[in-house]
Motif scaffolding. Sequence first.
Motif, short mmCIF file in Angstrom:
data_model
loop_
_atom_site.label_atom_id
_atom_site.label_comp_id
_atom_site.label_asym_id
_atom_site.label_seq_id
_atom_site.Cartn_x
_atom_site.Cartn_y
_atom_site.Cartn_z
N LEU A 36 0.92 -0.95 0.15
CA LEU A 36 -0.67 -0.10 0.38
C LEU A 36 0.43 1.34 0.14
CD1 LEU A 36 -3.06 -0.92 2.28
CD2 LEU A 36 -2.94 -1.40 -0.33
N LYS A 37 1.86 0.88 0.36
CA LYS A 37 3.21 2.22 0.48
C LYS A 37 3.66 2.37 -0.58
CE LYS A 37 5.96 3.58 4.44
NZ LYS A 37 6.29 2.64 5.31
N GLY A 38 3.22 1.67 -1.31
CA GLY A 38 4.26 1.83 -3.23
C GLY A 38 6.16 1.45 -2.49
N THR A 39 6.05 0.52 -1.64
CA THR A 39 7.36 0.10 -1.21
C THR A 39 7.66 -1.37 -1.96
OG1 THR A 39 8.08 1.30 0.82
CG2 THR A 39 8.94 -0.67 0.46
N ALA A 40 6.90 -2.04 -2.22
CA ALA A 40 6.70 -3.09 -2.77
C ALA A 40 5.56 -3.16 -3.79
CB ALA A 40 6.90 -4.40 -1.37
N THR A 41 5.60 -4.40 -4.46
CA THR A 41 4.43 -5.07 -5.67
C THR A 41 4.20 -6.59 -5.18
OG1 THR A 41 5.81 -5.42 -7.01
CG2 THR A 41 5.27 -2.96 -7.12
N THR A 42 2.49 -7.10 -5.83
CA THR A 42 2.52 -8.13 -5.30
C THR A 42 3.30 -9.03 -6.79
OG1 THR A 42 0.35 -7.72 -4.03
CG2 THR A 42 0.67 -9.22 -4.73
N GLU A 43 3.35 -10.22 -5.98
CA GLU A 43 4.39 -11.08 -6.90
C GLU A 43 3.04 -12.21 -7.46
OE1 GLU A 43 6.06 -10.67 -9.06
OE2 GLU A 43 6.87 -8.92 -8.54
#
Length: 100
Positions: A36-43
């Motif tokens: 949600l913070k944009g630090t990671a993406t869902t794979e």
Amino acid sequence: MGENGERLLEAPVLVLNATYEPINVTAARRALVLVLKGTATTEEENGSFIHSARTAFRMPSVIRLTEFRRIPHQTRALSRKNILMRDRYTCQFCGRSLPA
């Protein structure tokens, strides 16, 4: 939030570096915050949803950091004690938790 929702937020999620190298395993709650913070993406997703007042979010099972993080190399002795700690005292054959 019920007991099922709390259990869902504590589910393990694999964290990958931006180069797809595994870094660690974290709780779904922390993984969702990173996404949600944009630090990671869902794979990968596990098929479950968590609901807010207006939105439903798919729960990730694997996330990837958006920027490369240098992780210092850690070496640990390959011992029975370290393997039991790594697996949280859970039998890898039957899935039963064993006493520490």
